[in-house]
Design an enzyme around this catalytic site. Structure first.
Site, PDB file in Angstrom:
ATOM      1  N   THR A 114       0.821  -1.217   0.000  1.00 15.38           N
ATOM      2  CA  THR A 114       0.000   0.000   0.000  1.00 15.38           C
ATOM      3  C   THR A 114       0.850   1.260   0.000  1.00 15.38           C
ATOM      4  O   THR A 114       1.980   1.264   0.506  1.00 15.38           O
ATOM      5  CB  THR A 114      -0.903   0.006   1.252  1.00 15.38           C
ATOM      6  OG1 THR A 114      -1.448   1.322   1.434  1.00 15.38           O
ATOM      7  CG2 THR A 114      -0.143  -0.344   2.509  1.00 15.38           C
ATOM      8  N   TYR A 138      -1.149   0.261  10.496  1.00 14.43           N
ATOM      9  CA  TYR A 138      -1.446  -0.521   9.281  1.00 14.43           C
ATOM     10  C   TYR A 138      -0.269  -0.439   8.300  1.00 14.43           C
ATOM     11  O   TYR A 138       0.240  -1.454   7.812  1.00 14.43           O
ATOM     12  CB  TYR A 138      -2.733   0.021   8.652  1.00 14.43           C
ATOM     13  CG  TYR A 138      -2.988  -0.420   7.239  1.00 14.43           C
ATOM     14  CD1 TYR A 138      -3.321  -1.738   6.936  1.00 14.43           C
ATOM     15  CD2 TYR A 138      -2.906   0.500   6.182  1.00 14.43           C
ATOM     16  CE1 TYR A 138      -3.571  -2.133   5.627  1.00 14.43           C
ATOM     17  CE2 TYR A 138      -3.154   0.111   4.876  1.00 14.43           C
ATOM     18  CZ  TYR A 138      -3.480  -1.205   4.604  1.00 14.43           C
ATOM     19  OH  TYR A 138      -3.716  -1.586   3.308  1.00 14.43           O
TER      20      TYR A 138
HETATM   21  N1  NAD Z   1      -8.897  -1.095  -0.322  1.00 11.97           N
HETATM   22  C1  NAD Z   1      -7.818  -0.370  -0.605  1.00 11.97           C
HETATM   23  O1  NAD Z   1      -7.910   0.788  -0.997  1.00 11.97           O
HETATM   24  C2  NAD Z   1      -6.428  -0.941  -0.453  1.00 11.97           C
HETATM   25  C3  NAD Z   1      -5.324  -0.149  -0.795  1.00 11.97           C
HETATM   26  C4  NAD Z   1      -4.035  -0.666  -0.628  1.00 11.97           C
HETATM   27  C5  NAD Z   1      -3.855  -1.964  -0.195  1.00 11.97           C
HETATM   28  N2  NAD Z   1      -4.949  -2.724   0.112  1.00 11.97           N
HETATM   29  C6  NAD Z   1      -4.728  -4.110   0.543  1.00 11.97           C
HETATM   30  O2  NAD Z   1      -5.429  -4.969  -0.348  1.00 11.97           O
HETATM   31  C7  NAD Z   1      -5.865  -6.129   0.335  1.00 11.97           C
HETATM   32  C8  NAD Z   1      -7.350  -6.327   0.096  1.00 11.97           C
HETATM   33  O3  NAD Z   1      -8.061  -5.195   0.560  1.00 11.97           O
HETATM   34  P1  NAD Z   1      -9.651  -5.092   0.421  1.00 11.97           P
HETATM   35  O4  NAD Z   1     -10.021  -3.670   0.404  1.00 11.97           O
HETATM   36  O5  NAD Z   1     -10.088  -5.997  -0.665  1.00 11.97           O
HETATM   37  O6  NAD Z   1     -10.096  -5.670   1.830  1.00 11.97           O
HETATM   38  P2  NAD Z   1     -11.179  -6.779   2.199  1.00 11.97           P
HETATM   39  O7  NAD Z   1     -11.356  -6.701   3.678  1.00 11.97           O
HETATM   40  O8  NAD Z   1     -12.361  -6.659   1.333  1.00 11.97           O
HETATM   41  O9  NAD Z   1     -10.413  -8.135   1.814  1.00 11.97           O
HETATM   42  C9  NAD Z   1      -9.558  -8.826   2.702  1.00 11.97           C
HETATM   43  C10 NAD Z   1      -9.966 -10.283   2.683  1.00 11.97           C
HETATM   44  O10 NAD Z   1      -9.056 -11.039   3.470  1.00 11.97           O
HETATM   45  C11 NAD Z   1      -9.783 -11.920   4.313  1.00 11.97           C
HETATM   46  N3  NAD Z   1      -8.906 -12.173   5.482  1.00 11.97           N
HETATM   47  C12 NAD Z   1      -8.463 -11.263   6.391  1.00 11.97           C
HETATM   48  N4  NAD Z   1      -7.667 -11.859   7.267  1.00 11.97           N
HETATM   49  C13 NAD Z   1      -7.581 -13.165   6.917  1.00 11.97           C
HETATM   50  C14 NAD Z   1      -6.882 -14.284   7.440  1.00 11.97           C
HETATM   51  N5  NAD Z   1      -6.121 -14.186   8.548  1.00 11.97           N
HETATM   52  N6  NAD Z   1      -7.008 -15.480   6.820  1.00 11.97           N
HETATM   53  C15 NAD Z   1      -7.811 -15.612   5.719  1.00 11.97           C
HETATM   54  N7  NAD Z   1      -8.483 -14.594   5.184  1.00 11.97           N
HETATM   55  C16 NAD Z   1      -8.374 -13.373   5.778  1.00 11.97           C
HETATM   56  C17 NAD Z   1     -11.067 -11.196   4.617  1.00 11.97           C
HETATM   57  O11 NAD Z   1     -12.132 -12.045   5.017  1.00 11.97           O
HETATM   58  C18 NAD Z   1     -11.348 -10.504   3.286  1.00 11.97           C
HETATM   59  O12 NAD Z   1     -12.103 -11.326   2.425  1.00 11.97           O
HETATM   60  C19 NAD Z   1      -5.477  -5.929   1.788  1.00 11.97           C
HETATM   61  O13 NAD Z   1      -4.253  -6.609   2.007  1.00 11.97           O
HETATM   62  C20 NAD Z   1      -5.276  -4.431   1.899  1.00 11.97           C
HETATM   63  O14 NAD Z   1      -4.346  -4.109   2.914  1.00 11.97           O
HETATM   64  C21 NAD Z   1      -6.233  -2.247   0.000  1.00 11.97           C
HETATM   65  O1  UPG Z   2     -16.022   9.075   6.120  1.00  9.98           O
HETATM   66  C1  UPG Z   2     -14.934   9.385   5.647  1.00  9.98           C
HETATM   67  C2  UPG Z   2     -14.000   8.409   5.197  1.00  9.98           C
HETATM   68  C3  UPG Z   2     -12.771   8.839   4.715  1.00  9.98           C
HETATM   69  N1  UPG Z   2     -12.484  10.167   4.669  1.00  9.98           N
HETATM   70  C4  UPG Z   2     -11.166  10.599   4.169  1.00  9.98           C
HETATM   71  O2  UPG Z   2     -11.008  10.120   2.856  1.00  9.98           O
HETATM   72  C5  UPG Z   2      -9.647   9.737   2.638  1.00  9.98           C
HETATM   73  C6  UPG Z   2      -9.623   8.306   2.180  1.00  9.98           C
HETATM   74  O3  UPG Z   2     -10.048   7.477   3.264  1.00  9.98           O
HETATM   75  P1  UPG Z   2     -10.487   5.962   3.098  1.00  9.98           P
HETATM   76  O4  UPG Z   2     -11.455   5.820   1.991  1.00  9.98           O
HETATM   77  O5  UPG Z   2     -10.892   5.463   4.458  1.00  9.98           O
HETATM   78  O6  UPG Z   2      -9.151   5.253   2.616  1.00  9.98           O
HETATM   79  P2  UPG Z   2      -7.698   5.271   3.289  1.00  9.98           P
HETATM   80  O7  UPG Z   2      -7.750   5.559   4.735  1.00  9.98           O
HETATM   81  O8  UPG Z   2      -6.827   6.157   2.456  1.00  9.98           O
HETATM   82  O9  UPG Z   2      -7.284   3.755   3.158  1.00  9.98           O
HETATM   83  C7  UPG Z   2      -7.490   3.001   1.969  1.00  9.98           C
HETATM   84  O10 UPG Z   2      -6.455   3.273   1.085  1.00  9.98           O
HETATM   85  C8  UPG Z   2      -5.158   2.920   1.600  1.00  9.98           C
HETATM   86  C9  UPG Z   2      -4.161   3.407   0.580  1.00  9.98           C
HETATM   87  O11 UPG Z   2      -4.193   4.829   0.598  1.00  9.98           O
HETATM   88  C10 UPG Z   2      -5.157   1.419   1.817  1.00  9.98           C
HETATM   89  O12 UPG Z   2      -3.899   0.960   2.191  1.00  9.98           O
HETATM   90  C11 UPG Z   2      -6.211   1.036   2.844  1.00  9.98           C
HETATM   91  O13 UPG Z   2      -6.240  -0.376   3.013  1.00  9.98           O
HETATM   92  C12 UPG Z   2      -7.547   1.514   2.342  1.00  9.98           C
HETATM   93  O14 UPG Z   2      -8.538   1.283   3.355  1.00  9.98           O
HETATM   94  C13 UPG Z   2      -8.912   9.951   3.962  1.00  9.98           C
HETATM   95  O15 UPG Z   2      -8.287  11.210   3.954  1.00  9.98           O
HETATM   96  C14 UPG Z   2     -10.025  10.018   4.993  1.00  9.98           C
HETATM   97  O16 UPG Z   2      -9.727  10.835   6.085  1.00  9.98           O
HETATM   98  C15 UPG Z   2     -13.385  11.114   5.066  1.00  9.98           C
HETATM   99  O17 UPG Z   2     -13.127  12.311   5.017  1.00  9.98           O
HETATM  100  N2  UPG Z   2     -14.591  10.693   5.552  1.00  9.98           N
END
Ligand code: NAD
Ligand code: UPG
Length: 325
Positions: A114, A138
């Protein structure tokens, strides 16, 4: 290739498995369903279990060529209030997963890292060589795991790609799957729910930040673009590519104020919102330099912020019937 996808029943993983399958790979999903939804894994083999389960992993890893590791706890805000959960799941359990991998013959690994590993960036846009000083637990866990992969690649011949995603957003353009988190804390779904009146007014964290309009800036990357980058990473490893870390973003930052305007345009509805103090652990501005992804993986993003909001809006309209299935 046969690919074990941990966390494949989650938001990003479920999009990636579809792209892998479309490219001809065989997929097995391992997910403990702590935040994932089994409906997102429909059509795929889903093994319900934990990455820390050594016995289970031994049998699953016997039949695969590569691991794609999405499973993690992934809320920035929660990691500040409950860091133990993050060190437990993203480090302790993830280390057990790596023990299982190293005891198997699998040596190809793709990791969900990330932009949170960068902390407050020393320069914008962020390149892969920008300093990595995370400002929330995180990000600390994700950076630690990158270091684990790097050490294991030197010592044990593991080859990995750490994909540092910026903010995943949007939904599958075919309308079948999209973002589901429990609880939902992410900006775009909460903004859409506020516009539709299915959630309270959006709380915008911070309005006097050191950014041009005072609101936070993020690089929103379409989840389908992330999915194609994962398939490209598997191909890179299959072709003998060396271990590396790569940003996945569009290269363009969007402020929360800009985002609200796009949501209002797409939905045709105002977004009720209030302002509050910045959220602990949040850097004010993050956006990528995505050029390494193009050079190394031949990948670049296809969707822009408008596409992201349009697909996310369609998904938000469909979500109640999807959840009721
Ligand atoms: N959503 C974002 O913007 C974002 C950005 C950067 C990195 N990531 C990374 O991408 C990955 C996926 O994120 P997401 O938004 O799809 O989240 P998500 O919560 O939808 O997906 C995570 C999945 O992992 C499973 N999981 C968690 N812990 C586990 C364990 N110990 N064993 C087996 N399964 C487990 C959960 O049940 C879930 O299905 C994460 O590693 C997150 O850190 C997400
Ligand atoms: O109700 C809300 C939710 C979020 N934010 C803001 O919106 C931005 C984005 O927040 P959010 O959508 O919660 O994403 P992040 O906290 O940036 O985290 C996401 O994006 C990261 C990469 O930037 C990943 O690593 C994380 O897993 C993923 O949850 C941040 O500045 C927050 O403070 C608000 O102002 N109001």
């Amino acid at each position: 290739m046969r690919v074990l996808v941990t966390g494949g029943s989650g938001y990003i993983g479920s999009h990636a498995v579809r792209d892998l399958a479309a490219a001809g790979h065989e997929v097995v999903i391992l997910d403990n369903l702590s935040t994932g939804n089994p409906a997102l894994a429909k059509g795929f083999r889903l093994v319900q279990g934990d990455i820390a389960d050594r016995e289970l992993l031994k049998s699953l890893l016997a039949d695969v060529d590569a691991v794609m590791h999405f499973a993690a706890s992934a809320y920035v805000g929660e990691s500040v209030s409950n860091p133990r959960k993050y060190f437990h799941n993203n480090v302790e359990s993830a280390l057990l997963l790596m023990d299982s991998v190293l005891e198997s013959s699998v040596r190809q690994f793709v990791f969900s890292s990330t932009c949170a590993t960068y902390g407050i960036p020393d320069k914008l846009p962020i390149t892969e060589t920008s300093h990595q000083k995370p400002i929330n637990p995180y990000g600390v866990t994700k950076l630690f795991f990158e270091d684990v992969l790097s050490a294991y690649s030197v010592a044990h011949g593991l080859r990995y790609v750490a994909l540092r995603y910026f903010n995943a957003a949007g939904a599958h353009p075919n309308g079948e799957i999209g973002e589901i988190h429990h609880p939902e804390t992410h900006l775009i779904p909460l903004t859409l729910k506020a516009a539709l009146g299915t959630a309270p007014p959006l709380t915008v964290f911070g309005k006097d930040l050191d950014t041009p309009d005072g609101t936070c800036i993020r690089d929103f990357i379409h989840v389908s673009d992330l999915a194609t980058a994962h398939t490209a990473a598997v191909a890179y490893l299959e072709n003998g590519g060396a271990s590396t870390a790569i940003n996945l973003g569009t290269g363009k930052g969007t402020s929360i104020a800009e985002l609200l305007a796009i949501v209002e345009e797409v939905s045709g509805k105002p977004v009720p919102h209030v302002y509050a103090a910045p959220r602990a652990g949040d850097p004010p501005a993050l956006y990528s330099d995505p050029s390494k992804a193009k050079e190394v993986l031949g990948w670049k993003s296809k969707y822009d912020i408008r596409d992201i909001i349009e697909t996310a809006y369609q998904w938000e309209l469909k979500l109640p019937s999807f959840l009721a299935q």
